[in-house]
Design an enzyme around this catalytic site. Sequence first.
Site, short mmCIF file in Angstrom:
data_model
loop_
_atom_site.label_atom_id
_atom_site.label_comp_id
_atom_site.label_asym_id
_atom_site.label_seq_id
_atom_site.Cartn_x
_atom_site.Cartn_y
_atom_site.Cartn_z
N ASP A 222 5.66 -15.98 5.37
CA ASP A 222 4.67 -14.92 5.60
C ASP A 222 4.72 -14.38 7.03
O ASP A 222 3.71 -13.95 7.58
CB ASP A 222 3.23 -15.42 5.30
CG ASP A 222 3.12 -16.02 3.93
OD1 ASP A 222 3.68 -15.43 3.00
OD2 ASP A 222 2.49 -17.07 3.79
N GLU A 223 5.89 -14.39 7.62
CA GLU A 223 6.03 -13.90 9.00
C GLU A 223 6.18 -12.38 9.05
O GLU A 223 6.10 -11.79 10.13
CB GLU A 223 7.27 -14.53 9.67
CG GLU A 223 7.23 -16.05 9.81
CD GLU A 223 7.93 -16.76 8.66
OE1 GLU A 223 8.22 -16.08 7.64
OE2 GLU A 223 8.16 -17.97 8.77
N HIS B 255 6.77 -10.96 -0.70
CA HIS B 255 6.80 -10.13 0.49
C HIS B 255 5.91 -8.94 0.24
O HIS B 255 5.96 -8.35 -0.83
CB HIS B 255 8.21 -9.58 0.75
CG HIS B 255 9.23 -10.63 0.98
ND1 HIS B 255 9.17 -11.48 2.04
CD2 HIS B 255 10.33 -10.95 0.29
CE1 HIS B 255 10.22 -12.29 2.00
NE2 HIS B 255 10.93 -11.99 0.94
#
Length: 427
Positions: free
Chosen positions: A12-13, A40
Site C-alpha cells: 500500500d505504498e 492497487h
Amino acid sequence: MVQAIVGANWGDEGKGKITDMLAEKADIIIRFQGGANAGHTIVNDYGKFALHTLPSGVFYDHTTSIIGNGVALNIPVLFKELNSIIEKGVPKPKLLVSDRAQMVMPYHVLFDAYEEERLAGKSFGSTKSGIAPFYSDKYAKIGFQVSELFDEASLKEKIERVIATKNVLLEHLYHKPLLDADELFDTLMEYRTMVEPYVCDVSAYLYDAIKEGKNILLEGQLGSLKDPDHGIYPMVTSSSTLAAYGAIGAGLPPYEIKDIVTVVKAYSSAVGAGAFVSEIFGDEADELRKRGGDGGEYGATTGRPRRMGWFDCVATRYGCRIQGTTQVAFTVLDVLGYLDEIPVCVGYEIDGEVVKDFPVTSKLEKAKPVLKTMPGWKTDIRGITEYEQLPENCRKYIEFIEGEIGFPITMVSNGPKRSDIIYRKKD
Ligand code: GDP
C-alpha cells in the site's frame, strides 16, 4: 530496458500510481507474483479504480498487460475486473496470460476461509482469496497450470487425484461439504473458455521484446516486509515480493532488470497481523487513517481499516536494501501537511539496546520505537511541481529520510493523480 516497481514496506505504498505513471513510457507491464488478495488504487482520467489482478498499466492503449507465471491467477476475478474497466470506458487492453501461470481453484478460496475459521483468534488475517492454499499446492506440486486446461483427459485424472486428499481434510478436519470432480471439471472448462484467447508463452514473448529494445515494467504487489524469506515471517504473503523474483515470476533473465524503483510511503500503514514497531493508536491513528492515501487508509480488497504508524527508517532502509533499490519514489507526502510535528522512527530498542538494523521476527516483537520529531510544514503541497517550491521543512523531512534510508529519493508524489509528481533534479 526492464524496470521493477516494488514496495519497501508492508504494501500500500502507492505502487499502483507510480506504475500507472511510468507505464506511459512502457510497452509491457507484467504482474509477477501475488494474486487478487491485495489491490492497487489508481486515479486517472477514466476514474478511480481498484485493481487486484490486472497490471496497473492497463489504462493506456499502447501497452501490453501480462499476467506472469508467478501470479496466483483467479480467472473469474481477472475477467470480472477486465469487464469492469471496459464498462468504465477504458479501451480494451491487450492482455496476455502465461501458459505457466497456475490457477486459484474454487477450493483454495474455501480452504483459506476454513483455515482462518479453524485458527480463530490465532489467524494470520488472511484476505481469504485463497492465496496461501494456492501457493502451498503449487510447491506441493498439486497445482494446475493454465496449460493443463487444454488436455482434458489428463486434467480429469488429476482432478480426481488432487481432490481425494482435499476431501479427507474437508471431511475430517474442517467438517465441510466435499468437492465433486465433475463439477470442478466443468468449472475449469468455463475458465478455459475465458482465458483461451490470451494464453501465451510469456518468457518467449519477453525474450523477443527485450531483443527489440522494448520497455518492460515489472509490477510488484505488497512490499519487502511481506516477503516469505526476508519479511516478518510468518506474517508474510506466500510469494516473494522482491524485484529479484520478477525475473522468475515473469520469465526473464535477472541481469535484464536494470532499474529498481522502490516505492516508499511518507508514513507507515500495514494490514493483517504481525509486529509493526512504529504503530500508532487511538485518535492519532484515526486522524492519519482518515487523511491517508486518497480517501483514507482502508484495504482496496477488503475495505478493512489499515493499521497506521509513523515513518520507519529501520524497516525502510532494510526494505530498500533487500529490494536492490536503484531509486526511491516517496509517496503520499501531501497527507502529512496537517501535522505540527512529525515523529519518525529512527531506531529500535530491543532488550535495552538501540539497533538500526532490521531484526528477525522474534526480536522484532520485542522492539520499541526510538522516535525523532521533525517539524511539520502545515501547508497543502498538492499542485507543487518543482522540488524547490516545497516548504523548507518538507524538503528537510525528505532529505532526512533519504539520509537515513541511504537510497536516492528521485520522485516525490504529492497527490493521487498521475500528474501529482515532483521529479527531483540530481546534482
Ligand atoms: P499500492 O498497493 O502500493 O498500489 O497502494 P494502494 O493503492 O493500496 O494505496 C495507495 C493509495 O494512495 C491509493 O488510494 C492512491 O490513490 C493513493 N496515493 C498514491 N500516491 C498518492 C499521493 O502522493 N498522495 C495521496 N494523497 N494519495 C496517493
